[in-house]
Design a protein around this motif. Structure first.
Motif, mmCIF file in Angstrom:
data_model
loop_
_atom_site.group_PDB
_atom_site.id
_atom_site.type_symbol
_atom_site.label_atom_id
_atom_site.label_comp_id
_atom_site.label_asym_id
_atom_site.label_seq_id
_atom_site.Cartn_x
_atom_site.Cartn_y
_atom_site.Cartn_z
ATOM 1 N N THR A 104 -21.795 -11.276 -10.737
ATOM 2 C CA THR A 104 -23.199 -11.647 -10.828
ATOM 3 C C THR A 104 -24.050 -10.510 -10.295
ATOM 4 O O THR A 104 -23.549 -9.483 -9.840
ATOM 5 C CB THR A 104 -23.470 -12.942 -10.033
ATOM 6 O OG1 THR A 104 -24.779 -13.430 -10.346
ATOM 7 C CG2 THR A 104 -23.404 -12.723 -8.537
ATOM 8 N N TYR A 105 -25.348 -10.723 -10.365
ATOM 9 C CA TYR A 105 -26.304 -9.866 -9.687
ATOM 10 C C TYR A 105 -26.571 -10.544 -8.355
ATOM 11 O O TYR A 105 -26.844 -11.736 -8.308
ATOM 12 C CB TYR A 105 -27.577 -9.785 -10.530
ATOM 13 C CG TYR A 105 -28.753 -9.168 -9.810
ATOM 14 C CD1 TYR A 105 -28.954 -7.795 -9.822
ATOM 15 C CD2 TYR A 105 -29.664 -9.978 -9.127
ATOM 16 C CE1 TYR A 105 -30.025 -7.238 -9.156
ATOM 17 C CE2 TYR A 105 -30.742 -9.420 -8.460
ATOM 18 C CZ TYR A 105 -30.913 -8.050 -8.480
ATOM 19 O OH TYR A 105 -31.979 -7.501 -7.817
ATOM 20 N N ASP A 155 -35.242 -16.099 -13.494
ATOM 21 C CA ASP A 155 -35.088 -14.785 -12.873
ATOM 22 C C ASP A 155 -34.313 -13.752 -13.703
ATOM 23 O O ASP A 155 -33.099 -13.651 -13.602
ATOM 24 C CB ASP A 155 -34.417 -14.958 -11.512
ATOM 25 C CG ASP A 155 -33.366 -16.061 -11.569
ATOM 26 O OD1 ASP A 155 -32.590 -16.105 -12.542
ATOM 27 O OD2 ASP A 155 -33.353 -16.873 -10.644
ATOM 28 N N ARG A 160 -24.904 0.812 -15.107
ATOM 29 C CA ARG A 160 -25.765 -0.341 -15.317
ATOM 30 C C ARG A 160 -24.976 -1.457 -15.981
ATOM 31 O O ARG A 160 -24.068 -1.207 -16.760
ATOM 32 C CB ARG A 160 -26.959 0.041 -16.203
ATOM 33 C CG ARG A 160 -27.861 1.101 -15.582
ATOM 34 C CD ARG A 160 -29.097 1.328 -16.440
ATOM 35 N NE ARG A 160 -29.965 0.169 -16.373
ATOM 36 C CZ ARG A 160 -30.239 -0.623 -17.392
ATOM 37 N NH1 ARG A 160 -29.743 -0.389 -18.575
ATOM 38 N NH2 ARG A 160 -31.036 -1.656 -17.235
ATOM 39 N N ARG A 163 -19.187 -10.225 -15.763
ATOM 40 C CA ARG A 163 -19.168 -11.693 -15.708
ATOM 41 C C ARG A 163 -17.731 -12.178 -15.784
ATOM 42 O O ARG A 163 -16.842 -11.460 -16.238
ATOM 43 C CB ARG A 163 -19.957 -12.280 -16.901
ATOM 44 C CG ARG A 163 -21.388 -11.790 -17.030
ATOM 45 C CD ARG A 163 -22.308 -12.503 -16.087
ATOM 46 N NE ARG A 163 -23.702 -12.109 -16.275
ATOM 47 C CZ ARG A 163 -24.706 -12.655 -15.593
ATOM 48 N NH1 ARG A 163 -24.473 -13.589 -14.678
ATOM 49 N NH2 ARG A 163 -25.949 -12.245 -15.790
ATOM 50 N N VAL A 188 -32.698 -10.369 -14.423
ATOM 51 C CA VAL A 188 -32.228 -9.304 -13.533
ATOM 52 C C VAL A 188 -31.644 -8.108 -14.297
ATOM 53 O O VAL A 188 -31.276 -7.103 -13.696
ATOM 54 C CB VAL A 188 -31.178 -9.832 -12.530
ATOM 55 C CG1 VAL A 188 -31.838 -10.818 -11.562
ATOM 56 C CG2 VAL A 188 -29.995 -10.496 -13.221
ATOM 57 N N PHE A 189 -31.530 -8.225 -15.616
ATOM 58 C CA PHE A 189 -30.970 -7.110 -16.379
ATOM 59 C C PHE A 189 -31.398 -7.205 -17.839
ATOM 60 O O PHE A 189 -31.372 -8.278 -18.433
ATOM 61 C CB PHE A 189 -29.437 -7.134 -16.291
ATOM 62 C CG PHE A 189 -28.771 -5.992 -17.005
ATOM 63 C CD1 PHE A 189 -28.773 -4.716 -16.457
ATOM 64 C CD2 PHE A 189 -28.168 -6.189 -18.239
ATOM 65 C CE1 PHE A 189 -28.173 -3.661 -17.118
ATOM 66 C CE2 PHE A 189 -27.567 -5.121 -18.913
ATOM 67 C CZ PHE A 189 -27.563 -3.867 -18.344
ATOM 68 N N VAL A 190 -31.804 -6.063 -18.391
ATOM 69 C CA VAL A 190 -32.120 -5.993 -19.824
ATOM 70 C C VAL A 190 -31.309 -4.854 -20.422
ATOM 71 O O VAL A 190 -31.357 -3.731 -19.922
ATOM 72 C CB VAL A 190 -33.630 -5.746 -20.071
ATOM 73 C CG1 VAL A 190 -33.915 -5.658 -21.572
ATOM 74 C CG2 VAL A 190 -34.480 -6.845 -19.435
ATOM 75 N N GLU A 205 -30.370 -10.766 -19.247
ATOM 76 C CA GLU A 205 -29.535 -11.555 -18.342
ATOM 77 C C GLU A 205 -30.350 -12.054 -17.155
ATOM 78 O O GLU A 205 -31.116 -11.314 -16.559
ATOM 79 C CB GLU A 205 -28.358 -10.713 -17.823
ATOM 80 C CG GLU A 205 -27.468 -10.208 -18.938
ATOM 81 C CD GLU A 205 -26.131 -9.660 -18.449
ATOM 82 O OE1 GLU A 205 -25.628 -10.136 -17.407
ATOM 83 O OE2 GLU A 205 -25.604 -8.739 -19.105
ATOM 84 N N SER A 206 -30.147 -13.328 -16.844
ATOM 85 C CA SER A 206 -30.671 -13.862 -15.583
ATOM 86 C C SER A 206 -29.504 -13.844 -14.602
ATOM 87 O O SER A 206 -28.412 -13.386 -14.941
ATOM 88 C CB SER A 206 -31.202 -15.279 -15.787
ATOM 89 O OG SER A 206 -30.134 -16.160 -16.001
ATOM 90 N N VAL A 207 -29.712 -14.344 -13.397
ATOM 91 C CA VAL A 207 -28.604 -14.368 -12.436
ATOM 92 C C VAL A 207 -27.408 -15.091 -13.043
ATOM 93 O O VAL A 207 -26.275 -14.651 -12.928
ATOM 94 C CB VAL A 207 -29.038 -15.048 -11.123
ATOM 95 C CG1 VAL A 207 -27.849 -15.173 -10.177
ATOM 96 C CG2 VAL A 207 -30.139 -14.248 -10.439
ATOM 97 N N ASN A 245 -36.107 -21.208 -8.725
ATOM 98 C CA ASN A 245 -35.304 -20.165 -9.342
ATOM 99 C C ASN A 245 -34.244 -19.682 -8.369
ATOM 100 O O ASN A 245 -34.379 -19.808 -7.161
ATOM 101 C CB ASN A 245 -36.175 -19.095 -10.012
ATOM 102 C CG ASN A 245 -36.528 -17.897 -9.170
ATOM 103 O OD1 ASN A 245 -35.724 -17.396 -8.392
ATOM 104 N ND2 ASN A 245 -37.743 -17.427 -9.328
ATOM 105 N N ILE A 289 -33.014 -16.847 -7.375
ATOM 106 C CA ILE A 289 -33.260 -15.778 -6.401
ATOM 107 C C ILE A 289 -34.058 -16.300 -5.205
ATOM 108 O O ILE A 289 -33.725 -16.022 -4.050
ATOM 109 C CB ILE A 289 -33.947 -14.573 -7.075
ATOM 110 C CG1 ILE A 289 -32.989 -13.947 -8.095
ATOM 111 C CG2 ILE A 289 -34.384 -13.541 -6.037
ATOM 112 C CD1 ILE A 289 -33.540 -12.773 -8.872
ATOM 113 N N ILE A 341 -23.987 -6.020 -15.740
ATOM 114 C CA ILE A 341 -23.493 -7.075 -14.861
ATOM 115 C C ILE A 341 -22.163 -7.573 -15.421
ATOM 116 O O ILE A 341 -22.089 -8.000 -16.568
ATOM 117 C CB ILE A 341 -24.501 -8.252 -14.785
ATOM 118 C CG1 ILE A 341 -25.869 -7.752 -14.282
ATOM 119 C CG2 ILE A 341 -23.970 -9.365 -13.877
ATOM 120 C CD1 ILE A 341 -26.979 -8.781 -14.383
#
Lengths: 364, 132
Positions: free
Chosen positions: A316-317, B40, A293, A297, B42-44, B63-65, A31, A33, A295
């Motif tokens: 991204t995160y 992974d 809050r 893109r 990272v956000f809901v 959302e994943s990375v 994964n 991370i 992300i």
């Protein structure tokens, strides 16, 4: 779809494969991370065979490159690497490349994967246009294998296989050496913000080095790393991605490449870029952190005072900082760190703050 | 390997689960298979309380990375509760998609809509076929 010589190994390792610039590439093995953290804290191994290698050699190699590159390569020592861009007549970025001086009259241009063919024909066109007969432009991409070994343990791991003492190899320098007795070009450089190496060898031998590095490194925490973490690592380190953050409609002065653009010398695009600088830039690429809050893109719209003013190019995160960050084009007037902007995420606008790049800097 | 799909709930073809909690309400989330595909998380983005949704309409975002995915509502109805825990700890969806990683509770417009969903055996069969 093109495959690198390491493709079967990725499949055997259980990697998820995606199309990247016409190549079947691993996006993640376990994964994103975990692979990201492995690179920051231990070491990561990357298949970079898809990138292009163009050799430029001959008595007029310097003259040709001085004309196609934005960077002044005068004084570049043998073994030294320089980051540069190539621009078109309008100053738009054709590609960002690393330039290795390998010999008195011999250079290696390392290009992005999806741009290699266009770069090659561009350099060749410029060679003809300038009437430079005593320089050859060779595409070594198919016969060159490349892997990157990045992270704090990369030197310890690679030293076990390298013939020469790596501690004397300086940042952004390369040397011809042997890895497992296989002739290889090794440079201390990379695209992650960590200490690390780029390793070039013959395409058909790269698998042996890959296997051995994993065999001796896995116990120390080395992981194979896919393009997913490569992207989060480079973004944390404030590095841009061609095709994402810049393309031929964008000049180096508007992104983070002013410093590789020497307007004191003449090169393709220098006239246009001088004019642009004189007139003043309209937009600038900046880094931002999300305050609300969400992300941001690639492609999301940027607002300021309820007016659309720009666009997110990367977002991204980030696993190391554990927050959402990105890069965006904003008007120069709104580009100062500390400025608040708003990013349209689906049906709402989220607040973000412009910050200095890079987001992450390694402790030395 | 994903965890087995519990038999006490129904499943959508978009990989959501819905558990009947009585009195015309359900609890819903995404399946363990879905979280495994996303890796992974990272956000809901949770729906607002009171939001009205139709069956199989997007109601939340995970959302994943590297990816952004819609979560579809397994039934038509109104959102009456959301799992606030996911705002701070979205990774709970990875850890326990069928339990602590639930996303929302809904009051159903028409409990008969549950019949449009699959039981655990059929859903398990479907994801097995997807892999081929």
């Amino acid at each position: 779809m093109k495959k690198t010589p390491l493709y079967d190994r990725h499949v055997a390792l259980g990697a998820k494969i995606i199309d990247f610039g016409g190549w079947d590439m691993p996006v993640q093995y376990s994964n994103v991370i975990e692979e990201h953290h492995a690179t920051r804290t231990k070491a990561g191994l990357f298949d970079i065979c898809h990138m292009g290698e163009i050799e430029v050699k001959g008595p007029q190699a310097f003259e040709l490159l001085q004309w196609v590159l934005s960077r002044n390569i005068e004084g570049q020592a043998i073994g030294q690497i320089k980051l540069s861009v190539m621009t078109n007549e309008k100053g738009g970025i054709i590609d960002d490349v690393t330039v290795y001086r390998l010999g008195e009259e011999r250079y290696l241009i390392v290009t992005n994967a999806g741009t290699k063919d266009k770069d090659l024909s561009w350099i060749e066109t410029q060679r003809k246009a300038r009437g430079l007969a005593r320089v050859e432009v060779l595409d070594n991409s198919d016969r060159t294998g490349k892997i990157d070994l990045q992270g704090p343990l990369s030197e310890e791991i690679l030293q076990k296989l390298a013939s020469d003492d790596l501690s004397s190899l300086h940042f952004y320098h390369a040397e011809d050496t042997r890895v497992m007795k296989i002739p290889a070009l090794v440079s201390r450089s990379g695209y992650t913000g960590e200490n690390g190496f780029e390793i070039y060898t013959e395409n058909r031998r790269i698998g042996e080095i890959w296997d051995k590095l994993l065999a001796i490194g896995t116990g120390l925490g080395l992981k194979p790393v896919g393009l997913g973490a490569r992207d989060t690592l480079r973004l944390e380190a404030g590095m841009m991605l061609y095709g994402n953050d810049m393309d031929e409609t964008i000049t180096p002065l508007e992104v983070v490449y002013g410093w590789v653009t020497n307007l004191e010398k003449d090169f393709v695009g220098s006239t246009a870029l001088r004019k642009l600088k004189e007139m003043g830039l309209a937009r600038k690429l900046v880094g931002f952190e999300m305050e609300d809050r969400g992300i941001a893109r690639h492609g999301y719209k940027v607002f300021k005072d309820a007016t659309e003013v720009g666009v997110v190019t990367s977002g991204t995160y980030t696993p190391t900082l554990q927050k959402a960050v990105g890069m965006a084009f904003v008007p120069v007037a709104a580009s100062r760190p500390g400025t608040d902007i708003f990013i349209q995420i689906r049906d709402h606008q989220a607040r973000a703050r412009i910050v200095e790049l890079p987001f992450y800097r390694r402790q030395k | 390997m994903s965890k087995p799909n519990p038999a006490d709930r129904k499943y959508s073809k978009e990989h959501e689960w819905a558990m009947d909690e009585g009195a015309g309400t359900i609890r819903m989330g995404i399946t363990d298979h879905a979280q495994e595909l996303l890796t992974d998380i990272v956000f809901v983005e949770l729906p607002a309380i009171g939001k009205k949704v139709k069956q199989m309409e997007p109601m939340a975002v995970v959302e994943s990375v590297k990816s952004v995915s819609d979560v579809f509502s397994p039934v038509s109805g109104e959102v009456i509760e959301v799992n606030k825990e996911l705002e701070e700890h979205p990774e709970v969806v990875n850890e326990d998609a069928f339990g602590k990683g639930w996303i929302a509770k809904l009051k159903m417009d028409d409990p008969a809509e549950l019949n449009n969903l699959m039981d655990a055996a059929r859903y398990t069969e479907m994801i097995k076929e997807e892999k081929h």
